[in-house]
Each structure stands twice: as structure tokens, then as C-alpha cells.
Design a protein around this motif. Sequence first.
Motif, PDB file in Angstrom:
ATOM      1  N   PRO A   1       0.589  -1.221  -0.135  1.00 28.15           N
ATOM      2  CA  PRO A   1      -0.065   0.014   0.013  1.00 28.15           C
ATOM      3  C   PRO A   1       0.947   1.100  -0.064  1.00 28.15           C
ATOM      4  O   PRO A   1       1.953   1.259   0.656  1.00 28.15           O
ATOM      5  CB  PRO A   1      -0.940   0.003   1.283  1.00 28.15           C
ATOM      6  CG  PRO A   1      -0.339  -1.058   2.100  1.00 28.15           C
ATOM      7  CD  PRO A   1       0.623  -1.918   1.169  1.00 28.15           C
ATOM      8  N   LYS A   2       0.447   2.358  -0.749  1.00 31.64           N
ATOM      9  CA  LYS A   2       1.104   3.480  -0.809  1.00 31.64           C
ATOM     10  C   LYS A   2       0.849   4.441   0.221  1.00 31.64           C
ATOM     11  O   LYS A   2       1.683   5.250   0.631  1.00 31.64           O
ATOM     12  CB  LYS A   2       0.736   4.109  -2.424  1.00 31.64           C
ATOM     13  CG  LYS A   2       1.727   3.468  -3.463  1.00 31.64           C
ATOM     14  CD  LYS A   2       1.555   4.418  -4.763  1.00 31.64           C
ATOM     15  CE  LYS A   2       2.383   3.942  -5.704  1.00 31.64           C
ATOM     16  NZ  LYS A   2       2.303   4.766  -6.897  1.00 31.64           N
ATOM     17  N   HIS A   3      -0.435   4.689   0.556  1.00 30.67           N
ATOM     18  CA  HIS A   3      -0.879   5.480   1.475  1.00 30.67           C
ATOM     19  C   HIS A   3      -1.620   4.703   2.673  1.00 30.67           C
ATOM     20  O   HIS A   3      -2.161   3.196   2.502  1.00 30.67           O
ATOM     21  CB  HIS A   3      -1.839   6.331   0.923  1.00 30.67           C
ATOM     22  CG  HIS A   3      -1.441   7.052  -0.005  1.00 30.67           C
ATOM     23  ND1 HIS A   3      -0.528   8.035   0.003  1.00 30.67           N
ATOM     24  CD2 HIS A   3      -1.726   6.958  -1.375  1.00 30.67           C
ATOM     25  CE1 HIS A   3      -0.252   8.556  -1.239  1.00 30.67           C
ATOM     26  NE2 HIS A   3      -0.877   7.844  -2.065  1.00 30.67           N
ATOM     27  N   ARG A   4      -1.631   5.220   3.875  1.00 31.36           N
ATOM     28  CA  ARG A   4      -2.035   4.775   5.133  1.00 31.36           C
ATOM     29  C   ARG A   4      -3.662   4.639   5.029  1.00 31.36           C
ATOM     30  O   ARG A   4      -4.042   5.883   4.681  1.00 31.36           O
ATOM     31  CB  ARG A   4      -1.604   5.485   6.367  1.00 31.36           C
ATOM     32  CG  ARG A   4      -2.002   5.021   7.759  1.00 31.36           C
ATOM     33  CD  ARG A   4      -1.435   5.717   8.847  1.00 31.36           C
ATOM     34  NE  ARG A   4      -2.198   5.774  10.038  1.00 31.36           N
ATOM     35  CZ  ARG A   4      -3.151   6.440  10.304  1.00 31.36           C
ATOM     36  NH1 ARG A   4      -3.452   7.457   9.873  1.00 31.36           N
ATOM     37  NH2 ARG A   4      -3.602   5.999  11.594  1.00 31.36           N
ATOM     38  N   ARG A   5      -4.383   3.618   5.446  1.00 37.46           N
ATOM     39  CA  ARG A   5      -5.627   3.864   5.388  1.00 37.46           C
ATOM     40  C   ARG A   5      -6.268   4.669   6.440  1.00 37.46           C
ATOM     41  O   ARG A   5      -5.881   4.460   7.949  1.00 37.46           O
ATOM     42  CB  ARG A   5      -6.425   2.209   5.528  1.00 37.46           C
ATOM     43  CG  ARG A   5      -7.955   2.428   5.357  1.00 37.46           C
ATOM     44  CD  ARG A   5      -8.313   0.901   5.280  1.00 37.46           C
ATOM     45  NE  ARG A   5      -8.077   0.403   4.170  1.00 37.46           N
ATOM     46  CZ  ARG A   5      -8.048  -1.120   3.871  1.00 37.46           C
ATOM     47  NH1 ARG A   5      -8.089  -1.828   4.886  1.00 37.46           N
ATOM     48  NH2 ARG A   5      -7.818  -1.588   2.792  1.00 37.46           N
ATOM     49  N   SER A   6      -7.103   5.613   6.188  1.00 35.33           N
ATOM     50  CA  SER A   6      -7.635   6.726   7.195  1.00 35.33           C
ATOM     51  C   SER A   6      -8.466   5.826   8.430  1.00 35.33           C
ATOM     52  O   SER A   6      -9.081   4.802   8.008  1.00 35.33           O
ATOM     53  CB  SER A   6      -8.183   7.901   6.653  1.00 35.33           C
ATOM     54  OG  SER A   6      -9.400   7.331   6.154  1.00 35.33           O
ATOM     55  N   VAL A   7      -8.467   6.679   9.515  1.00 32.36           N
ATOM     56  CA  VAL A   7      -9.641   6.279  10.408  1.00 32.36           C
ATOM     57  C   VAL A   7     -11.007   6.164   9.829  1.00 32.36           C
ATOM     58  O   VAL A   7     -11.500   5.112  10.425  1.00 32.36           O
ATOM     59  CB  VAL A   7      -9.602   7.086  11.712  1.00 32.36           C
ATOM     60  CG1 VAL A   7     -10.264   6.782  12.779  1.00 32.36           C
ATOM     61  CG2 VAL A   7      -7.903   7.269  12.349  1.00 32.36           C
ATOM     62  N   GLU A   8     -11.341   7.187   9.149  1.00 29.45           N
ATOM     63  CA  GLU A   8     -12.769   6.918   8.592  1.00 29.45           C
ATOM     64  C   GLU A   8     -12.858   5.938   7.876  1.00 29.45           C
ATOM     65  O   GLU A   8     -13.958   5.217   7.852  1.00 29.45           O
ATOM     66  CB  GLU A   8     -13.055   8.357   7.894  1.00 29.45           C
ATOM     67  CG  GLU A   8     -13.104   9.548   8.677  1.00 29.45           C
ATOM     68  CD  GLU A   8     -11.807   9.987   8.840  1.00 29.45           C
ATOM     69  OE1 GLU A   8     -10.697   9.719   8.451  1.00 29.45           O
ATOM     70  OE2 GLU A   8     -11.830  10.995   9.824  1.00 29.45           O
ATOM     71  N   LYS A   9     -12.131   5.429   6.856  1.00 26.85           N
ATOM     72  CA  LYS A   9     -12.202   4.277   6.206  1.00 26.85           C
ATOM     73  C   LYS A   9     -12.254   3.191   6.978  1.00 26.85           C
ATOM     74  O   LYS A   9     -13.014   2.173   6.461  1.00 26.85           O
ATOM     75  CB  LYS A   9     -11.030   4.440   5.025  1.00 26.85           C
ATOM     76  CG  LYS A   9     -10.960   5.460   4.035  1.00 26.85           C
ATOM     77  CD  LYS A   9     -11.364   4.964   2.840  1.00 26.85           C
ATOM     78  CE  LYS A   9     -11.222   6.103   1.850  1.00 26.85           C
ATOM     79  NZ  LYS A   9     -11.926   6.104   0.578  1.00 26.85           N
ATOM     80  N   ARG A  10     -11.192   2.999   7.942  1.00 24.05           N
ATOM     81  CA  ARG A  10     -11.287   1.779   8.753  1.00 24.05           C
ATOM     82  C   ARG A  10     -12.708   1.404   9.543  1.00 24.05           C
ATOM     83  O   ARG A  10     -13.096   0.451   9.515  1.00 24.05           O
ATOM     84  CB  ARG A  10     -10.246   2.058   9.755  1.00 24.05           C
ATOM     85  CG  ARG A  10      -8.945   1.447   9.174  1.00 24.05           C
ATOM     86  CD  ARG A  10      -7.733   1.598  10.315  1.00 24.05           C
ATOM     87  NE  ARG A  10      -7.369   2.794  10.347  1.00 24.05           N
ATOM     88  CZ  ARG A  10      -6.599   3.119  11.543  1.00 24.05           C
ATOM     89  NH1 ARG A  10      -6.811   2.666  12.772  1.00 24.05           N
ATOM     90  NH2 ARG A  10      -6.269   4.445  11.541  1.00 24.05           N
ATOM     91  N   LEU A  11     -13.266   2.728  10.004  1.00 22.32           N
ATOM     92  CA  LEU A  11     -14.534   2.528  10.688  1.00 22.32           C
ATOM     93  C   LEU A  11     -15.749   2.225   9.697  1.00 22.32           C
ATOM     94  O   LEU A  11     -16.493   1.529  10.104  1.00 22.32           O
ATOM     95  CB  LEU A  11     -14.647   3.909  11.658  1.00 22.32           C
ATOM     96  CG  LEU A  11     -13.754   4.219  12.714  1.00 22.32           C
ATOM     97  CD1 LEU A  11     -14.251   5.470  13.197  1.00 22.32           C
ATOM     98  CD2 LEU A  11     -13.839   3.030  13.481  1.00 22.32           C
ATOM     99  N   LYS A  12     -15.386   2.765   8.729  1.00 23.94           N
ATOM    100  CA  LYS A  12     -16.606   2.394   7.700  1.00 23.94           C
ATOM    101  C   LYS A  12     -16.556   0.986   7.115  1.00 23.94           C
ATOM    102  O   LYS A  12     -17.706   0.273   6.838  1.00 23.94           O
ATOM    103  CB  LYS A  12     -16.338   3.167   6.216  1.00 23.94           C
ATOM    104  CG  LYS A  12     -17.082   4.592   6.603  1.00 23.94           C
ATOM    105  CD  LYS A  12     -17.019   5.310   5.389  1.00 23.94           C
ATOM    106  CE  LYS A  12     -17.495   6.973   5.594  1.00 23.94           C
ATOM    107  NZ  LYS A  12     -17.129   7.773   4.337  1.00 23.94           N
ATOM    108  N   ARG A  13     -15.064   0.302   7.018  1.00 23.38           N
ATOM    109  CA  ARG A  13     -15.119  -1.027   6.750  1.00 23.38           C
ATOM    110  C   ARG A  13     -15.853  -1.930   7.859  1.00 23.38           C
ATOM    111  O   ARG A  13     -15.997  -3.023   7.704  1.00 23.38           O
ATOM    112  CB  ARG A  13     -13.757  -1.403   6.576  1.00 23.38           C
ATOM    113  CG  ARG A  13     -13.348  -1.071   5.228  1.00 23.38           C
ATOM    114  CD  ARG A  13     -11.797  -1.245   5.064  1.00 23.38           C
ATOM    115  NE  ARG A  13     -11.226  -2.561   5.090  1.00 23.38           N
ATOM    116  CZ  ARG A  13     -11.145  -3.319   3.943  1.00 23.38           C
ATOM    117  NH1 ARG A  13     -11.385  -2.886   2.763  1.00 23.38           N
ATOM    118  NH2 ARG A  13     -10.839  -4.507   4.158  1.00 23.38           N
ATOM    119  N   LYS A  14     -15.316  -1.203   9.098  1.00 21.00           N
ATOM    120  CA  LYS A  14     -15.722  -2.030  10.222  1.00 21.00           C
ATOM    121  C   LYS A  14     -17.420  -2.123  10.474  1.00 21.00           C
ATOM    122  O   LYS A  14     -17.773  -3.106  10.783  1.00 21.00           O
ATOM    123  CB  LYS A  14     -15.047  -1.704  11.360  1.00 21.00           C
ATOM    124  CG  LYS A  14     -14.894  -2.355  12.736  1.00 21.00           C
ATOM    125  CD  LYS A  14     -14.209  -2.122  13.761  1.00 21.00           C
ATOM    126  CE  LYS A  14     -14.087  -2.838  14.996  1.00 21.00           C
ATOM    127  NZ  LYS A  14     -13.269  -2.402  16.085  1.00 21.00           N
TER     128      LYS A  14
END
Length: 195
Positions: free
Chosen positions: A62-75
Motif C-alpha cells: 500500500p502506498k498510503h495509510r488507510r484513514s480512520v474514517e475508512k477503517r471505521l466504515k469497513r468495520k
Amino acid sequence: MSRNLFLSITNFLRNVERLFLSHGGHPPALALAGFQHEHSRKTCQEFSLKKLIGDGMLWAVPKHRRSVEKRLKRKFGFPEYNWKPLVAKRNIRSCLQCGHDHEMGVLCPFCYQKVLKETELMQSKIQETLGLEPVDKEVIVLYEGEKAEQSSEELKGKRIVEMKRPRPMWFTKNLLQKSTQQFSETKEVKPSDLA
């Protein structure tokens, strides 16, 4: 796409070579006086990372870190599209011995820790008493005041390890009984406890 990837990799390798290997030859190393090495006889040979990697494969990262918002949306999902709310566990039970809560189908962790500590004490006492000798006889662990209850015939030919403490209430004596029986040579089956 693949051509751009290949060009970016080659440019990266050239930049790394220029950065670390600016003098063009081998990296600096210690030399032994009076000892002629094969590399010293050869003419100045170029050292490149391209030769080291060869036809190797660079895996995608991965080139970029997954943001907190994206992680919470996935969860938890997104309320307007796919909402995955937290679900309360309905398989929680109370332990009948200690009263602590645990999941159904799983041993109570509190009771298991008690058993684990007692087992470790028994193992350390066995090792302290018997040492590292091979176990050729059956080992019996007796707690305080149990040696008088056992007959000398039951203890004959067995190694005895005495614990200097009373037996815990949850650790019953029938846990030490063998679960397997020796095979009998007769084929007759005798019923027991009929009356």
C-alpha cells in the motif's frame, strides 16, 4: 500501466545506485595485505542493483495509510448503504463454580487459571523430587494427610510425590484415576450392579 511501473522501478534503482554507489565500483571494504583476491584481478566491473534483483518480482504494497474514517466504515459500515451495527453476545454464561462470566462452549478462564497454577505446582514438585530421571514407574501425587488413607499395596511399585498443602476442594481424587482399562483376555461380559 505496466510500462509506467517498470520505468518507475528502474528509475528508483538508478537513484539508489547513484546515492550509495557514487564511485562506480564495489562498495568500500577492508583489504588484506599480501592477499590477492579474484575481484582485485578483474577490471573495474560495474555493480548494479539491477543485476542483483535480475528477473525478481516486486510485490505490491500500500502506498498510503488507510484513514480512520475508512477503517471505521469497513468495520461498521455506512448508515445509508450498508450498516453493520454491533450485536450483543447472547452466548454468555455464568460459571457454576466461581460465578465469573464466560462464553458458552468455552472453559471458564478464571477456573482454568486455578487449574493451570495447581498443575504447574505439581509439575515443579515432581521435577524437584524425581529430577530428570526417566519415568519407568507410575507417579502418584499425594496431598497433606492422604498417605495414611492409602494402603501400602496400592503404593507398591509407584513413585510418590507429596505436596505439603491440603488438596483443593475442586481437585477431586477421581481426576487421578486412569480412564483406560487394561484389556482382558476373556471374551465374557459380566453384568454389574444388577440388584
